[in-house]
Design a protein around this motif. Structure first.
Motif, PDB file in Angstrom:
ATOM      1  N   GLN A  51       2.489   7.401  12.261  1.00 28.39           N
ATOM      2  CA  GLN A  51       1.284   7.202  11.454  1.00 28.39           C
ATOM      3  C   GLN A  51       1.192   8.253  10.348  1.00 28.39           C
ATOM      4  OE1 GLN A  51      -1.701   7.328  14.536  1.00 28.39           O
ATOM      5  NE2 GLN A  51      -1.782   5.103  14.742  1.00 28.39           N
ATOM      6  N   LEU A  52       1.504   9.494  10.688  1.00 32.49           N
ATOM      7  CA  LEU A  52       1.478  10.560   9.691  1.00 32.49           C
ATOM      8  C   LEU A  52       2.564  10.352   8.642  1.00 32.49           C
ATOM      9  CD1 LEU A  52       0.901  13.624  12.050  1.00 32.49           C
ATOM     10  CD2 LEU A  52      -0.736  12.688  10.403  1.00 32.49           C
ATOM     11  N   PHE A  53       3.715   9.867   9.076  1.00 33.32           N
ATOM     12  CA  PHE A  53       4.801   9.573   8.132  1.00 33.32           C
ATOM     13  C   PHE A  53       4.333   8.541   7.108  1.00 33.32           C
ATOM     14  CE2 PHE A  53       8.335   7.090   6.581  1.00 33.32           C
ATOM     15  CZ  PHE A  53       9.308   8.033   6.299  1.00 33.32           C
ATOM     16  N   ASP A  54       3.706   7.465   7.579  1.00 29.20           N
ATOM     17  CA  ASP A  54       3.229   6.412   6.680  1.00 29.20           C
ATOM     18  C   ASP A  54       2.201   6.956   5.694  1.00 29.20           C
ATOM     19  OD1 ASP A  54       4.839   4.426   7.706  1.00 29.20           O
ATOM     20  OD2 ASP A  54       3.314   3.632   9.067  1.00 29.20           O
ATOM     21  N   ALA A  55       1.276   7.754   6.196  1.00 27.54           N
ATOM     22  CA  ALA A  55       0.234   8.299   5.328  1.00 27.54           C
ATOM     23  C   ALA A  55       0.829   9.196   4.245  1.00 27.54           C
ATOM     24  CB  ALA A  55      -0.786   9.073   6.160  1.00 27.54           C
ATOM     25  N   ALA A  56       1.805  10.031   4.621  1.00 30.97           N
ATOM     26  CA  ALA A  56       2.440  10.917   3.648  1.00 30.97           C
ATOM     27  C   ALA A  56       3.357  10.149   2.711  1.00 30.97           C
ATOM     28  CB  ALA A  56       3.225  12.009   4.383  1.00 30.97           C
ATOM     29  N   GLU A  57       3.964   9.081   3.231  1.00 31.74           N
ATOM     30  CA  GLU A  57       4.887   8.283   2.427  1.00 31.74           C
ATOM     31  C   GLU A  57       4.184   7.654   1.234  1.00 31.74           C
ATOM     32  OE1 GLU A  57       9.069   6.886   2.665  1.00 31.74           O
ATOM     33  OE2 GLU A  57       7.850   8.672   2.913  1.00 31.74           O
ATOM     34  N   ARG A  58       2.936   7.293   1.405  1.00 25.98           N
ATOM     35  CA  ARG A  58       2.186   6.700   0.289  1.00 25.98           C
ATOM     36  C   ARG A  58       2.132   7.662  -0.892  1.00 25.98           C
ATOM     37  NH1 ARG A  58      -3.624   4.972  -1.134  1.00 25.98           N
ATOM     38  NH2 ARG A  58      -4.426   6.607   0.209  1.00 25.98           N
ATOM     39  N   TYR A  59       1.951   8.933  -0.607  1.00 32.36           N
ATOM     40  CA  TYR A  59       1.924   9.933  -1.670  1.00 32.36           C
ATOM     41  C   TYR A  59       3.295  10.064  -2.331  1.00 32.36           C
ATOM     42  CZ  TYR A  59      -2.738  11.659  -0.432  1.00 32.36           C
ATOM     43  OH  TYR A  59      -4.090  11.765  -0.219  1.00 32.36           O
ATOM     44  N   ARG A  60       4.325  10.107  -1.510  1.00 32.08           N
ATOM     45  CA  ARG A  60       5.679  10.295  -2.056  1.00 32.08           C
ATOM     46  C   ARG A  60       6.078   9.118  -2.944  1.00 32.08           C
ATOM     47  NH1 ARG A  60      10.842   8.950  -1.138  1.00 32.08           N
ATOM     48  NH2 ARG A  60      10.352   7.683   0.688  1.00 32.08           N
ATOM     49  N   LEU A  61       5.769   7.895  -2.504  1.00 29.33           N
ATOM     50  CA  LEU A  61       6.175   6.726  -3.268  1.00 29.33           C
ATOM     51  C   LEU A  61       5.319   6.518  -4.520  1.00 29.33           C
ATOM     52  CD1 LEU A  61       7.066   4.293  -0.358  1.00 29.33           C
ATOM     53  CD2 LEU A  61       8.621   5.449  -1.936  1.00 29.33           C
ATOM     54  N   LEU A  62       4.072   6.987  -4.492  1.00 28.35           N
ATOM     55  CA  LEU A  62       3.260   6.940  -5.702  1.00 28.35           C
ATOM     56  C   LEU A  62       3.858   7.820  -6.799  1.00 28.35           C
ATOM     57  CD1 LEU A  62      -0.386   7.016  -4.278  1.00 28.35           C
ATOM     58  CD2 LEU A  62       0.572   5.216  -5.723  1.00 28.35           C
ATOM     59  N   ALA A  63       4.536   8.898  -6.382  1.00 31.57           N
ATOM     60  CA  ALA A  63       5.137   9.828  -7.340  1.00 31.57           C
ATOM     61  C   ALA A  63       6.624   9.592  -7.532  1.00 31.57           C
ATOM     62  CB  ALA A  63       4.917  11.270  -6.860  1.00 31.57           C
ATOM     63  N   LEU A  89       0.835  -1.209   0.000  1.00 34.11           N
ATOM     64  CA  LEU A  89       0.000   0.000   0.000  1.00 34.11           C
ATOM     65  C   LEU A  89       0.868   1.255   0.000  1.00 34.11           C
ATOM     66  CD1 LEU A  89      -2.779  -0.951   2.560  1.00 34.11           C
ATOM     67  CD2 LEU A  89      -3.184  -0.203   0.211  1.00 34.11           C
ATOM     68  N   LEU A  90       1.855   1.291   0.901  1.00 36.42           N
ATOM     69  CA  LEU A  90       2.693   2.479   1.025  1.00 36.42           C
ATOM     70  C   LEU A  90       3.559   2.683  -0.208  1.00 36.42           C
ATOM     71  CD1 LEU A  90       3.877   2.354   4.754  1.00 36.42           C
ATOM     72  CD2 LEU A  90       1.886   3.482   3.769  1.00 36.42           C
ATOM     73  N   ALA A  91       4.043   1.588  -0.780  1.00 37.22           N
ATOM     74  CA  ALA A  91       4.947   1.671  -1.930  1.00 37.22           C
ATOM     75  C   ALA A  91       4.221   1.943  -3.236  1.00 37.22           C
ATOM     76  CB  ALA A  91       5.765   0.395  -2.043  1.00 37.22           C
ATOM     77  N   GLY A  92       2.886   1.917  -3.216  1.00 36.62           N
ATOM     78  CA  GLY A  92       2.139   2.204  -4.425  1.00 36.62           C
ATOM     79  C   GLY A  92       1.940   1.007  -5.328  1.00 36.62           C
ATOM     80  N   ARG A  93       2.321  -0.190  -4.860  1.00 38.44           N
ATOM     81  CA  ARG A  93       2.083  -1.384  -5.674  1.00 38.44           C
ATOM     82  C   ARG A  93       0.599  -1.742  -5.690  1.00 38.44           C
ATOM     83  NH1 ARG A  93       7.318  -2.400  -3.590  1.00 38.44           N
ATOM     84  NH2 ARG A  93       6.498  -3.230  -1.629  1.00 38.44           N
ATOM     85  N   LEU A  94      -0.125  -1.340  -4.656  1.00 36.75           N
ATOM     86  CA  LEU A  94      -1.585  -1.413  -4.646  1.00 36.75           C
ATOM     87  C   LEU A  94      -2.086   0.015  -4.865  1.00 36.75           C
ATOM     88  CD1 LEU A  94      -2.059  -3.839  -1.611  1.00 36.75           C
ATOM     89  CD2 LEU A  94      -2.474  -4.361  -4.024  1.00 36.75           C
TER      90      LEU A  94
END
Length: 205
Positions: A141-153, A2-7
């Motif tokens: 928790q906030l780091f994980d949530a923001a990380e999803r955006y960064r890794l999607l891009a 999820l975080l890495a953007g594979r999903l």
């Protein structure tokens, strides 16, 4: 995944398919999905089941603001409570991060998992001296949530000397200049927000 953007955002999540993907029984998969619903990474819709939570510019702005508030308070308190153990951990985490390339190959499109883990540890260490278990937990928790955006891009993020940004934050912490450390950290988050929004995978409003 999820975080890495594979999903991907909006993708249907079926327990049976995920069980096969991770070689895990359906029951713990469903438990994990329900936990991810409570953490905001997955949606459960009536009659439709589980889906990866969507992304949006407004949510990313809110995440950046929340991180500035929480992490700013944590860094300020860490500096106020300044001790040698935190200082040493901060220097060590920066050193380890500096020894690993951000990218897994020369094409700068695939993030190196080792760098990603050390980057997480670095940001975790920055707030670790605040003395509050709850603030540290919320920060992560906030780091994980923001990380999803960064890794999607991530595949479209331009060259950027993040190490210098990290060094500047650490130097301000070691100098016990809380105001400067907070300002540099806010600028660091703001720059990440800008590069995400300038990428082809930028979330819509």
């Amino acid at each position: 995944d999820l975080l890495a953007g594979r999903l991907k955002p909006g993708e249907k999540l079926r327990a049976e398919a995920l069980g096969q993907r991770f070689s895990i029984a359906s029951s713990p998969i469903r438990e994990a999905l329900n936990r991810l619903v409570s953490e905001g990474f997955v949606l459960l819709e009536d009659q439709k089941g589980f889906r990866v939570a969507p992304v949006s510019e407004s949510e990313l702005r809110e995440l950046v603001l929340a991180r500035c508030w929480i992490d700013g308070a944590a860094v300020t308190e860490s500096i106020r409570e300044f001790d040698v153990a935190w200082e040493e951990a901060l220097v060590l985490s920066l050193h380890r991060l500096s020894r690993v390339s951000r990218w897994a190959s020369a094409d700068t499109t695939t993030p190196d998992p080792a760098w990603e883990q050390l980057h997480r540890e670095f940001h975790r260490t920055l707030v670790a001296g605040c003395g509050s278990r709850w603030i540290r937990r919320i920060s992560e928790q906030l780091f994980d949530a923001a990380e999803r955006y960064r890794l999607l891009a991530a595949q479209h993020i331009p060259e950027r000397n993040e190490l210098d940004e990290h060094k500047a934050i650490v130097n301000a912490c070691l100098a016990r200049d809380a105001a400067k450390a907070v300002k540099l950290r806010e600028a660091h988050y703001g720059k990440t927000f800008s590069v995400i929004m300038d990428s082809p995978n930028a979330p819509e409003q």
